[in-house]
Design an enzyme around this catalytic site. Structure first.
Site, PDB file in Angstrom:
ATOM      1  N   SER A 119       0.829  -1.213   0.000  1.00 27.34           N
ATOM      2  CA  SER A 119       0.000   0.000   0.000  1.00 27.34           C
ATOM      3  C   SER A 119       0.854   1.250   0.000  1.00 27.34           C
ATOM      4  CB  SER A 119      -0.899  -0.003   1.241  1.00 27.34           C
ATOM      5  OG  SER A 119      -1.504   1.256   1.438  1.00 27.34           O
ATOM      6  N   TYR A 142      -3.080   0.233   9.929  1.00 32.94           N
ATOM      7  CA  TYR A 142      -3.104  -0.402   8.610  1.00 32.94           C
ATOM      8  C   TYR A 142      -1.763  -0.217   7.907  1.00 32.94           C
ATOM      9  CZ  TYR A 142      -4.057  -0.974   3.621  1.00 32.94           C
ATOM     10  OH  TYR A 142      -3.988  -1.359   2.301  1.00 32.94           O
ATOM     11  N   LYS A 180     -17.332  -2.317   0.310  1.00 34.29           N
ATOM     12  CA  LYS A 180     -16.297  -1.721   1.153  1.00 34.29           C
ATOM     13  C   LYS A 180     -16.818  -0.590   2.045  1.00 34.29           C
ATOM     14  CE  LYS A 180     -12.137  -1.211  -0.270  1.00 34.29           C
ATOM     15  NZ  LYS A 180     -10.959  -0.715  -1.025  1.00 34.29           N
TER      16      LYS A 180
END
Length: 319
Positions: A119, A142, A180
Site C-alpha cells: 500500500s 493499517y 467496502k
C-alpha cells in the site's frame, strides 16, 4: 491452480474476472467466510474451483503436503483488513502481518511464485513516493502492518528463490467495491451522493491545500490487474513496486467528472474531520520509475476515462 486470497473482494474479484477472460478457471479463492458476506455478490457469473476459509487455508499451507498445496502454481495474496481507521492493532497485525508471513513462508519454502498487496500508505505524511526505506513511515495501524510485512520480505528476499512481488497500490477505484462501505473510493461515494442529493461533499482546505484541492494518485482497477498479469508472465522479476499512474489529481477533478457525467449536481465543502487530521495523506503521487525500468510499458487509464467506465458500470449494476 491459482490461489487468490481475498478473491471475492474488490481487486480480487476483478482479478478472477480477468483470469477467466484469459481462460484460467482453476482458481481457489480464500476468504474469511463469516465476514462481509455481501462480498460474494462479486463472484456472480465468475468461474472458480472452490472457496475456502482463511483458517482452512492456513491449516493447509502449514501442513504443506496436502492435495491442495501440491497443486498450487501461483498465489495472489490480496486478503487483508483495509480499514485505515481500525483501532484494534492486534487484529490488524494478525490479519495483515502474521497471515502474510505465513503465506510468504509457504510460497518461499515451496518455490511458488507470489504477488502480494502492499500500500502507498507506507509513505506516511511524506512527499517522496519512491520505494526506499528512508521515505517510509506510517500514520495508522493499517499502514504499520503493510510496512512491517514489506520489511519482513526485504529481510528475507535474498534467500528466496521463487518470485515475490509486492505492489504498493495508490488510490484504486472501479467496479466491485460496493461492499467496502466507508473504505470505498470517492468515485463510488460521489456517485451515490449525486443520485441521492445531487450534491457532492468535499473537505474544505487542509494540510496547505485549498477546498477540494487535496491530491491523490487515482488508478483504475483494470490497470492494477494488467500489472499483476504482466508480473505473472515475467516470473524472473521480484521486488516491491509502486502501482499508481505517476500523476496526482485533485478531489475537485473527480467531482467535476461525476457532475459532468450526470449533467447535474453541485459541490459543497464541509469541515475537515479533526480525528483524521493526523492520519490523512493530503498528497500522493507514485514514483513509477522502478516499474518502468523493469520493462512495464503499458499506459495507465486517464482519470476521466476510468471514472466514465466506472460510472457506466455503476449505472448498470446498482439500484
Amino acid at each position: 491452480m491459482i490461489v487468490i486470497t481475498g478473491g471475492s473482494g474488490f481487486i480480487g474479484s476483478n482479478l478472477v474476472y480477468t483470469l477467466n477472460k484469459n481462460n484460467f478457471y482453476e482458481i481457489l479463492i480464500v476468504e474469511e467466510l463469516d465476514k462481509h458476506k455481501e462480498k460474494f455478490n462479486n463472484l456472480k457469473n465468475l468461474k472458480y474451483e472452490d472457496c475456502i476459509s482463511k483458517e482452512s487455508f492456513l491449516k493447509e499451507i502449514k501442513n504443506s503436503n496436502t492435495s491442495i498445496t501440491k497443486n498450487i502454481d501461483y498465489v495472489f495474496h490480496l486478503g487483508a483488513c483495509s480499514k485505515t481507521t481500525e483501532k484494534d492493532r492486534d487484529y490488524m497485525l494478525s490479519t495483515n502481518f502474521t497471515y502474510s508471513k505465513d503465506v510468504l513462508d509457504f510460497c518461499a519454502n515451496s518455490r511458488i511464485n507470489l504477488i502480494y498487496a502492499s500500500s502507498a500508505s507506507v509513505y506516511g505524511p511524506g512527499k517522496k513516493f519512491k520505494e526506499d526505506p528512508e521515505n517510509e513511515s506510517f500514520l495508522n495501524h493499517y499502514a504499520e502492518s503493510k510496512l512491517m510485512f514489506d520489511n519482513y520480505f526485504r529481510k528475507h528476499q535474498a534467500k528466496i528463490k521463487s518470485q515475490v512481488v509486492g505492489l504498493r497500490y495508490f488510490n484504486v477505484f472501479g467496479p466491485r467495491e460496493n461492499h467496502k462501505e466507508g473504505m470505498s473510493s470517492v468515485v463510488f461515494h460521489f456517485y451515490n451522493q449525486i443520485k441521492k442529493e445531487k450534491n457532492i461533499k468535499l473537505f474544505k482546505g487542509s494540510h496547505g491545500y485549498d477546498d477540494g484541492e487535496q491530491r491523490r494518485d487515482f488508478i483504475f482497477v483494470d490497470d492494477t490487474i494488467d500489472a499483476k498479469i504482466w508480473f505473472m508472465n515475467n516470473p524472473n522479476i521480484s521486488g516491491i513496486y509502486n502501482l499508481g499512474t505517476g500523476k496526482s489529481r485533485t478531489f475537485n477533478d473527480i467531482a467535476s467528472s461525476v457532475i459532468s457525467y450526470f449533467r447535474d449536481g453541485k459541490i459543497t465543502y464541509i469541515e475537515f474531520p479533526p480525528n483524521l487530521e493526523k492520519q490523512y495523506q493530503a498528497f500522493t503521487e507514485a514514483d513509477i520509475k522502478n516499474l518502468r525500468n523493469i520493462g512495464y510499458k503499458k499506459k495507465f487509464t486517464k482519470l476521466e476515462d476510468g471514472v466514465l467506465k466506472y460510472l457506466d458500470w455503476l449505472s448498470k449494476n446498482t439500484i
